[in-house]
Design a protein around this motif. Sequence first.
Motif, mmCIF file in Angstrom:
data_model
loop_
_atom_site.group_PDB
_atom_site.id
_atom_site.type_symbol
_atom_site.label_atom_id
_atom_site.label_comp_id
_atom_site.label_asym_id
_atom_site.label_seq_id
_atom_site.Cartn_x
_atom_site.Cartn_y
_atom_site.Cartn_z
ATOM 1 N N ALA A 46 -2.769 -8.116 129.743
ATOM 2 C CA ALA A 46 -1.812 -9.117 129.411
ATOM 3 C C ALA A 46 -2.685 -10.172 128.656
ATOM 4 O O ALA A 46 -3.743 -10.375 129.170
ATOM 5 C CB ALA A 46 -0.972 -9.424 130.551
ATOM 6 N N VAL A 47 -1.837 -10.817 127.739
ATOM 7 C CA VAL A 47 -2.374 -12.175 127.123
ATOM 8 C C VAL A 47 -1.600 -13.319 128.076
ATOM 9 O O VAL A 47 -0.559 -13.133 128.133
ATOM 10 C CB VAL A 47 -2.221 -12.255 125.897
ATOM 11 C CG1 VAL A 47 -2.830 -13.657 125.126
ATOM 12 C CG2 VAL A 47 -2.746 -10.996 125.055
ATOM 13 N N PHE A 102 -6.328 -11.527 129.096
ATOM 14 C CA PHE A 102 -7.065 -12.071 128.135
ATOM 15 C C PHE A 102 -6.390 -13.555 127.952
ATOM 16 O O PHE A 102 -5.225 -13.774 127.628
ATOM 17 C CB PHE A 102 -6.768 -11.488 126.665
ATOM 18 C CG PHE A 102 -7.490 -12.100 125.623
ATOM 19 C CD1 PHE A 102 -8.695 -11.216 125.219
ATOM 20 C CD2 PHE A 102 -7.071 -12.859 124.765
ATOM 21 C CE1 PHE A 102 -9.432 -11.925 124.046
ATOM 22 C CE2 PHE A 102 -7.806 -13.328 123.637
ATOM 23 C CZ PHE A 102 -9.177 -12.812 123.168
ATOM 24 N N VAL A 103 -7.102 -14.784 128.242
ATOM 25 C CA VAL A 103 -6.610 -16.145 128.398
ATOM 26 C C VAL A 103 -6.809 -17.028 127.301
ATOM 27 O O VAL A 103 -7.999 -17.103 127.223
ATOM 28 C CB VAL A 103 -6.947 -16.625 129.862
ATOM 29 C CG1 VAL A 103 -6.465 -17.884 130.323
ATOM 30 C CG2 VAL A 103 -6.755 -15.470 130.953
ATOM 31 N N VAL A 109 -4.396 -14.613 120.347
ATOM 32 C CA VAL A 109 -3.487 -13.864 120.564
ATOM 33 C C VAL A 109 -3.289 -12.490 119.762
ATOM 34 O O VAL A 109 -3.382 -11.276 120.171
ATOM 35 C CB VAL A 109 -2.030 -14.387 120.732
ATOM 36 C CG1 VAL A 109 -0.854 -13.392 121.524
ATOM 37 C CG2 VAL A 109 -2.191 -15.412 121.657
ATOM 38 N N GLU A 110 -3.146 -12.598 118.705
ATOM 39 C CA GLU A 110 -3.454 -11.546 117.531
ATOM 40 C C GLU A 110 -4.504 -10.788 117.769
ATOM 41 O O GLU A 110 -4.379 -9.371 117.615
ATOM 42 C CB GLU A 110 -3.271 -11.877 116.114
ATOM 43 C CG GLU A 110 -2.044 -12.571 115.659
ATOM 44 C CD GLU A 110 -2.069 -13.398 114.207
ATOM 45 O OE1 GLU A 110 -2.861 -13.032 113.386
ATOM 46 O OE2 GLU A 110 -0.978 -13.855 113.678
ATOM 47 N N LEU A 133 2.312 -10.583 115.044
ATOM 48 C CA LEU A 133 2.923 -10.438 116.594
ATOM 49 C C LEU A 133 4.302 -10.034 116.477
ATOM 50 O O LEU A 133 4.858 -9.103 117.007
ATOM 51 C CB LEU A 133 2.514 -11.655 117.300
ATOM 52 C CG LEU A 133 1.185 -12.056 117.880
ATOM 53 C CD1 LEU A 133 1.223 -13.259 118.316
ATOM 54 C CD2 LEU A 133 0.873 -11.027 118.468
ATOM 55 N N ALA A 134 5.019 -10.477 115.421
ATOM 56 C CA ALA A 134 6.543 -10.321 115.285
ATOM 57 C C ALA A 134 6.665 -8.607 114.955
ATOM 58 O O ALA A 134 7.617 -7.946 115.478
ATOM 59 C CB ALA A 134 7.140 -11.079 114.427
ATOM 60 N N ALA A 135 5.706 -8.190 114.068
ATOM 61 C CA ALA A 135 5.842 -6.795 113.820
ATOM 62 C C ALA A 135 5.411 -5.966 115.162
ATOM 63 O O ALA A 135 6.225 -4.826 115.320
ATOM 64 C CB ALA A 135 4.860 -6.417 112.471
#
Length: 226
Positions: free
Chosen positions: A61-62, A85-86, A102-103, A186-188
């Motif tokens: 998880a991010v 992943f913070v 994030v990506e 991220l949307a993809a």
Amino acid sequence: MNKLGPRPIGRAAAAGFPPTPEQAFAELLAGNRRFVAGTPHHPNQDADHRAAVAEGQHPFAVIVGCSDSRLAAEIIFDRGLGDLFVVRTAGHTVGPEVLGSVEYAVTVLGTPLVVVLGHDSCGAVQAARAAASTGVAPAGHLRAVVDAVLPSLGLAAERGVEDPDEIVDIHIAHTVEAILANSSVLAAEVADGRCAVVGLSYRLSAGETRAVAAVPVGLTEPPAAA
Ligand SMILES: [Zn+2]
């Protein structure tokens, strides 16, 4: 990194990775329940695990969380090294470096879940409310934090929301929307079902989290505020 690019080295070595977004979310919530109950397992914090993850990381998880000192991700979700992943900024504001981080986790490390983590009594939200009510912007770079929170306050005002906790929830949900609106990558990933983005609202005293937004919506049981 293109999402259709080669899979990262070492990823195949992690059995069962990546989990589905649903599995990752369930794992995260299970850890939070242990923390709330006062029965943490402190997983993945021993020397053997430390050595094992030195060869490669597979965080499930991010966490895009507020920097608040009471919001330490590995503690409140009862996790250890290599699990989360913070990325933390005051008020979980999401500028280019945050989105890029994030990506990286989602496309390079294959992390299937992104969590926006906000909380009650958030100082960044309070600072933005003060700036909005007085018309006085804070000095220095704190202004950038306030400016990033102000659109959420605008949404709250449009809806007639004045309760501080509800405003925080709106800011969390708006951050989820902002991540997906500003990152086509991220949307993809979300559209293709490889990743989900959830907004969690944390209560400082109880240690509990509550989902206030989720994309896709079916990932969890959105409360009334979603
Ligand atoms: Zn905060």
